[in-house]
Design a protein around this motif. Sequence first.
Motif, PDB file in Angstrom:
ATOM      1  N   ARG A  39       0.894  -1.166   0.000  1.00  0.00           N
ATOM      2  CA  ARG A  39       0.000   0.000   0.000  1.00  0.00           C
ATOM      3  C   ARG A  39       0.927   1.209   0.000  1.00  0.00           C
ATOM      4  N   ASP A  40       0.853   2.005  -1.046  1.00  0.00           N
ATOM      5  CA  ASP A  40       1.822   3.100  -1.189  1.00  0.00           C
ATOM      6  C   ASP A  40       1.108   4.443  -1.335  1.00  0.00           C
ATOM      7  N   TYR A  41       1.885   5.528  -1.233  1.00  0.00           N
ATOM      8  CA  TYR A  41       1.295   6.877  -1.345  1.00  0.00           C
ATOM      9  C   TYR A  41       1.441   7.447  -2.742  1.00  0.00           C
ATOM     10  N   CYS A  42       1.881   6.634  -3.677  1.00  0.00           N
ATOM     11  CA  CYS A  42       2.067   7.094  -5.056  1.00  0.00           C
ATOM     12  C   CYS A  42       1.910   5.884  -5.970  1.00  0.00           C
ATOM     13  N   PRO A  43       1.647   6.128  -7.267  1.00  0.00           N
ATOM     14  CA  PRO A  43       1.569   4.981  -8.182  1.00  0.00           C
ATOM     15  C   PRO A  43       2.961   4.382  -8.411  1.00  0.00           C
ATOM     16  N   HIS A  89       8.515   3.069  -5.391  1.00  0.00           N
ATOM     17  CA  HIS A  89       8.749   3.654  -4.068  1.00  0.00           C
ATOM     18  C   HIS A  89       8.922   2.556  -3.002  1.00  0.00           C
ATOM     19  N   LEU A  90       7.912   2.247  -2.209  1.00  0.00           N
ATOM     20  CA  LEU A  90       8.085   1.264  -1.129  1.00  0.00           C
ATOM     21  C   LEU A  90       8.582  -0.099  -1.632  1.00  0.00           C
ATOM     22  N   ILE A 122       9.394  -3.099   5.751  1.00  0.00           N
ATOM     23  CA  ILE A 122      10.338  -2.418   4.865  1.00  0.00           C
ATOM     24  C   ILE A 122      11.700  -2.232   5.526  1.00  0.00           C
ATOM     25  N   GLY A 123      11.716  -2.011   6.847  1.00  0.00           N
ATOM     26  CA  GLY A 123      12.979  -1.837   7.570  1.00  0.00           C
ATOM     27  C   GLY A 123      13.652  -3.177   7.805  1.00  0.00           C
ATOM     28  N   ALA A 124      14.961  -3.133   8.046  1.00  0.00           N
ATOM     29  CA  ALA A 124      15.713  -4.366   8.282  1.00  0.00           C
ATOM     30  C   ALA A 124      16.478  -4.256   9.592  1.00  0.00           C
ATOM     31  N   TYR A 125      16.792  -5.403  10.187  1.00  0.00           N
ATOM     32  CA  TYR A 125      17.681  -5.387  11.352  1.00  0.00           C
ATOM     33  C   TYR A 125      18.579  -6.606  11.329  1.00  0.00           C
ATOM     34  N   GLY A 126      19.672  -6.483  12.078  1.00  0.00           N
ATOM     35  CA  GLY A 126      20.640  -7.575  12.118  1.00  0.00           C
ATOM     36  C   GLY A 126      21.886  -7.151  12.856  1.00  0.00           C
ATOM     37  N   THR A 127      23.011  -7.705  12.468  1.00  0.00           N
ATOM     38  CA  THR A 127      24.267  -7.442  13.175  1.00  0.00           C
ATOM     39  C   THR A 127      25.279  -6.773  12.252  1.00  0.00           C
TER      40      THR A 127
END
Length: 248
Positions: free
Chosen positions: A20-24, A97-98, A129-134
């Motif tokens: 679900r995005d804010y632009c096409p 975008h996303l 969308i965000g990532a995490y790790g080491t």
Amino acid sequence: MEVKYLLDYTGQLLEVARFRDYCPNGLQVEGRSQIRTLVSGVSASQALLEAAAAAGADAILVHHGWFWKSDEARVVGIRRQRLKFLLEREINLIAYHLPLDAHPQLGNNAQLAQRLGFNIENWFGEQQIGAYGTLQTPVVLQALCTNVEQALQRRPLAIGEPQREIRRIAWCSGGAQNYLAQAIELGVDAFLTGEVSEHTVHLARESGVAFIAAGHHATERYGVQALGEHLAAQFGLTHRFLDIDNPV
Ligand SMILES: [Zn+2]
């Protein structure tokens, strides 16, 4: 090649339908149907349009396109100028975008991980969308900022104790400062994004989680570049990434 075919391929590759995005996402302005030269850039500013036209672009591929949810709906002023410029030259404008933040190999966050030496453990935040790790090599905050500056060619703004050791990190390119609260929940030592808001500084200080604003533009240069290169290799197109500098 047919631009239509490239759009079908890229839409599937980036799983555009799942966001679900804010632009096409995909084709924003239709130009000629056959393309040979693809120019990529972060944002569809007039400066990028002009540089792309000078480079012989048949299509411009960007992360920040047009027609955002909150935009003025009429074709007047700067919007008219930009549209007129593209339509007169029959250059296609293609934006992701996303879906381009999130792609596990070509996305902004995956590309940042490669450049900054982060191992991706998992994804978080709205629409994952965000990532995490080491960190591949744990370092203190000050040293991490030096690495970020060297990799992204821009001095980051950091909030936190310079000697704090950073082993676990969460990151999300662009304007994701609001993800800091979720990053704190993840128990990481630091959160890196592009931009910063005034209130974010207090949240970072009070949580003890280091906050790094590495630049909206600087953190989003790499996804669109990787996608452009991938498409060029896949379809035998000529591709050039044009960096229109932006200090934010
Ligand atoms: Zn952005």
